[in-house]
Design a protein around this motif. Structure first.
Motif, PDB file in Angstrom:
ATOM      1  N   VAL A   1      48.339  41.533  22.202  1.00  0.00           N
ATOM      2  CA  VAL A   1      46.728  41.947  21.973  1.00  0.00           C
ATOM      3  C   VAL A   1      45.843  41.499  23.183  1.00  0.00           C
ATOM      4  O   VAL A   1      44.858  42.073  23.516  1.00  0.00           O
ATOM      5  N   ILE A   2      46.013  40.229  23.344  1.00  0.00           N
ATOM      6  CA  ILE A   2      44.948  39.653  24.031  1.00  0.00           C
ATOM      7  C   ILE A   2      45.353  40.021  25.593  1.00  0.00           C
ATOM      8  O   ILE A   2      44.320  40.258  26.285  1.00  0.00           O
ATOM      9  N   VAL A   3      46.586  39.948  26.087  1.00  0.00           N
ATOM     10  CA  VAL A   3      46.670  40.303  27.372  1.00  0.00           C
ATOM     11  C   VAL A   3      46.525  41.859  27.554  1.00  0.00           C
ATOM     12  O   VAL A   3      45.977  42.209  28.687  1.00  0.00           O
ATOM     13  N   SER A   4      46.641  42.769  26.564  1.00  0.00           N
ATOM     14  CA  SER A   4      46.288  44.036  26.882  1.00  0.00           C
ATOM     15  C   SER A   4      44.783  44.328  26.828  1.00  0.00           C
ATOM     16  O   SER A   4      44.185  45.081  27.730  1.00  0.00           O
ATOM     17  N   HIS A   5      44.022  43.344  26.281  1.00  0.00           N
ATOM     18  CA  HIS A   5      42.525  43.398  26.259  1.00  0.00           C
ATOM     19  C   HIS A   5      42.197  43.118  27.646  1.00  0.00           C
ATOM     20  O   HIS A   5      41.145  43.730  28.248  1.00  0.00           O
ATOM     21  N   TYR A   6      42.614  42.239  28.524  1.00  0.00           N
ATOM     22  CA  TYR A   6      42.008  41.761  29.766  1.00  0.00           C
ATOM     23  C   TYR A   6      42.962  42.384  30.711  1.00  0.00           C
ATOM     24  O   TYR A   6      42.459  42.407  31.894  1.00  0.00           O
ATOM     25  N   GLU A   7      44.098  43.160  30.778  1.00  0.00           N
ATOM     26  CA  GLU A   7      44.839  43.793  31.421  1.00  0.00           C
ATOM     27  C   GLU A   7      43.970  44.902  32.239  1.00  0.00           C
ATOM     28  O   GLU A   7      43.340  45.492  31.764  1.00  0.00           O
ATOM     29  N   ASN A   8      43.904  44.945  33.559  1.00  0.00           N
ATOM     30  CA  ASN A   8      43.060  45.744  34.377  1.00  0.00           C
ATOM     31  C   ASN A   8      43.616  46.094  35.707  1.00  0.00           C
ATOM     32  O   ASN A   8      43.952  45.381  36.607  1.00  0.00           O
ATOM     33  N   VAL A   9      44.300  47.403  35.799  1.00  0.00           N
ATOM     34  CA  VAL A   9      45.091  47.859  36.741  1.00  0.00           C
ATOM     35  C   VAL A   9      44.215  47.608  38.000  1.00  0.00           C
ATOM     36  O   VAL A   9      43.210  48.264  38.460  1.00  0.00           O
ATOM     37  N   ASP A  10      45.028  47.382  39.056  1.00  0.00           N
ATOM     38  CA  ASP A  10      44.444  46.924  40.590  1.00  0.00           C
ATOM     39  C   ASP A  10      43.005  46.437  40.544  1.00  0.00           C
ATOM     40  O   ASP A  10      42.081  46.649  41.259  1.00  0.00           O
ATOM     41  N   LEU A  11      43.044  45.265  39.855  1.00  0.00           N
ATOM     42  CA  LEU A  11      42.250  44.585  39.731  1.00  0.00           C
ATOM     43  C   LEU A  11      41.669  43.952  41.176  1.00  0.00           C
ATOM     44  O   LEU A  11      40.460  43.877  41.556  1.00  0.00           O
ATOM     45  N   TYR A  12      42.755  43.270  41.617  1.00  0.00           N
ATOM     46  CA  TYR A  12      42.255  42.676  43.050  1.00  0.00           C
ATOM     47  C   TYR A  12      41.675  43.515  44.001  1.00  0.00           C
ATOM     48  O   TYR A  12      40.749  43.446  44.813  1.00  0.00           O
ATOM     49  N   GLN A  13      42.300  44.728  44.066  1.00  0.00           N
ATOM     50  CA  GLN A  13      42.087  45.952  45.146  1.00  0.00           C
ATOM     51  C   GLN A  13      40.439  46.279  44.805  1.00  0.00           C
ATOM     52  O   GLN A  13      39.832  46.634  45.502  1.00  0.00           O
ATOM     53  N   ARG A  14      40.193  46.417  43.615  1.00  0.00           N
ATOM     54  CA  ARG A  14      38.787  46.923  43.134  1.00  0.00           C
ATOM     55  C   ARG A  14      37.880  45.913  43.438  1.00  0.00           C
ATOM     56  O   ARG A  14      36.706  46.198  43.989  1.00  0.00           O
ATOM     57  N   ILE A  15      38.095  44.736  43.369  1.00  0.00           N
ATOM     58  CA  ILE A  15      37.044  43.505  43.622  1.00  0.00           C
ATOM     59  C   ILE A  15      37.058  43.538  45.092  1.00  0.00           C
ATOM     60  O   ILE A  15      35.845  43.438  45.691  1.00  0.00           O
ATOM     61  N   THR A  16      38.102  43.580  45.928  1.00  0.00           N
ATOM     62  CA  THR A  16      37.952  43.676  47.473  1.00  0.00           C
ATOM     63  C   THR A  16      37.097  44.826  47.854  1.00  0.00           C
ATOM     64  O   THR A  16      36.590  44.643  48.920  1.00  0.00           O
ATOM     65  N   ASP A  17      37.476  45.908  47.241  1.00  0.00           N
ATOM     66  CA  ASP A  17      36.628  47.156  47.752  1.00  0.00           C
ATOM     67  C   ASP A  17      35.336  46.874  47.581  1.00  0.00           C
ATOM     68  O   ASP A  17      34.395  47.443  48.328  1.00  0.00           O
ATOM     69  N   ALA A  18      34.954  46.351  46.159  1.00  0.00           N
ATOM     70  CA  ALA A  18      33.492  46.083  46.104  1.00  0.00           C
ATOM     71  C   ALA A  18      32.919  44.868  46.980  1.00  0.00           C
ATOM     72  O   ALA A  18      31.780  45.365  47.392  1.00  0.00           O
ATOM     73  N   LEU A  19      33.876  44.293  47.436  1.00  0.00           N
ATOM     74  CA  LEU A  19      33.134  43.249  48.288  1.00  0.00           C
ATOM     75  C   LEU A  19      32.823  43.807  49.876  1.00  0.00           C
ATOM     76  O   LEU A  19      31.814  43.520  50.124  1.00  0.00           O
ATOM     77  N   GLN A  20      33.776  44.854  50.353  1.00  0.00           N
ATOM     78  CA  GLN A  20      33.429  45.387  51.510  1.00  0.00           C
ATOM     79  C   GLN A  20      32.304  46.445  51.221  1.00  0.00           C
ATOM     80  O   GLN A  20      31.619  46.414  52.337  1.00  0.00           O
TER      81      GLN A  20
END
Length: 279
Positions: free
Chosen positions: A7-26
């Motif tokens: 339940v906890i992991v499914s709440h926090y799981e977020n597909v492609d999180l690293y990619q979305r963060i680096t896209d936002a940084l750029q």
């Protein structure tokens, strides 16, 4: 993996999180070859008060280059990176959510820091006895159903005389916040406890309480300023919405309402493991 971990992991799981963060940084004009801890601060510090709360906690501690630090529930690695860069300490992080750990490793590589991150539960820490001088727990206990086991496991991995620094959201009334909140989508993943539950669990595990303070006014002022900044400048491109998803405003509102109504409070606690206590 069994409930409530799933339940906890499914709440926090977020597909492609690293990619979305680096896209936002750029998109914000950052060069990925020159990323610093400061560039990540608005997405890294996933707790009430952000970097200011982190520093308020750390400023009470004695940390140096030889300090062995375990950040329990390290998330994307923000506090771990901050401790590593600020103090040059030897930092390890564990978190239950595999994607958080993967993202923490990759963001840490971008910052050119040396930190070890592991997938693991705070209730079954996958590390050796007595290996750390300091453990930190920043907005994690709300997801942990067994506070007694949290403290016995933390005591196990700390050396005698080691420090356990806690900054958690705690229940100070019978009411529970409306869902969703930042740490849980439903009641199944939320395990708020009052401060006395932390104190009793700590004492049973051989810890002495060194200091405690509730940070209600600090929290309300932080959210007031955050709202004013957003109204003036708009939301940050590299912000917590990348982690919490499209219902971020609802999660934050439910949490702030519960703080304002006196149901919950962010609380700091500093504990010391008995110097004579063996692991």
């Amino acid at each position: 993996m069994t409930a409530p971990n799933n339940v906890i992991v499914s709440h926090y799981e977020n597909v492609d999180l690293y990619q979305r963060i680096t896209d936002a940084l750029q998109s914000a004009g950052k060069n990925l070859d020159a990323i610093t801890v400061a560039d990540l601060v608005e997405v890294d510090e996933f707790h009430i008060g952000g970097i200011h709360a982190t520093n308020d906690l750390l400023d009470q501690l004695d940390i140096g280059p030889e300090t062995r630090v375990l950040d329990i529930g390290s998330g994307l690695g923000g506090p771990a990176r901050h401790i590593s860069s600020r103090y040059d300490a030897k930092v390890t992080g564990i978190d239950l959510t595999p994607e958080f750990v993967e993202t923490a490793i990759r963001l840490t590589d971008l910052c050119k820091l040396d930190i070890n991150f592991h997938v693991g539960s705070a209730l079954d820490i996958p590390l050796d006895d007595g290996g750390f001088d300091l453990a930190t727990l920043i907005h994690v206990g709300m997801n942990l159903p067994d506070k007694a086991l949290l403290f016995t496991e933390t005591a196990r991995v700390l050396r005698p005389g080691g420090i356990f620094a806690v900054y958690d959201v705690m229940r100070i009334a019978e009411n529970h916040p409306n869902f969703p909140v930042p740490w849980a989508s439903t009641k199944a993943g939320s395990f708020l406890e009052p401060p006395e539950k932390y104190r009793s669990a700590a004492e049973a595990a051989g810890f002495e309480l060194l200091a405690e303070r509730a940070r209600v006014e600090f929290a309300l002022e932080f959210f007031k300023k955050l709202k004013a900044d957003m109204e003036k400048n708009g939301p940050s491109q590299v912000g917590l919405h990348l982690v919490m998803g499209p219902d971020t405003p609802t999660k934050i509102k439910n949490m702030v309402d519960a703080i304002r109504d006196g149901w919950i409070a962010p609380v700091e606690m500093l504990f010391k493991k008995a110097p004579w206590q063996e692991n």
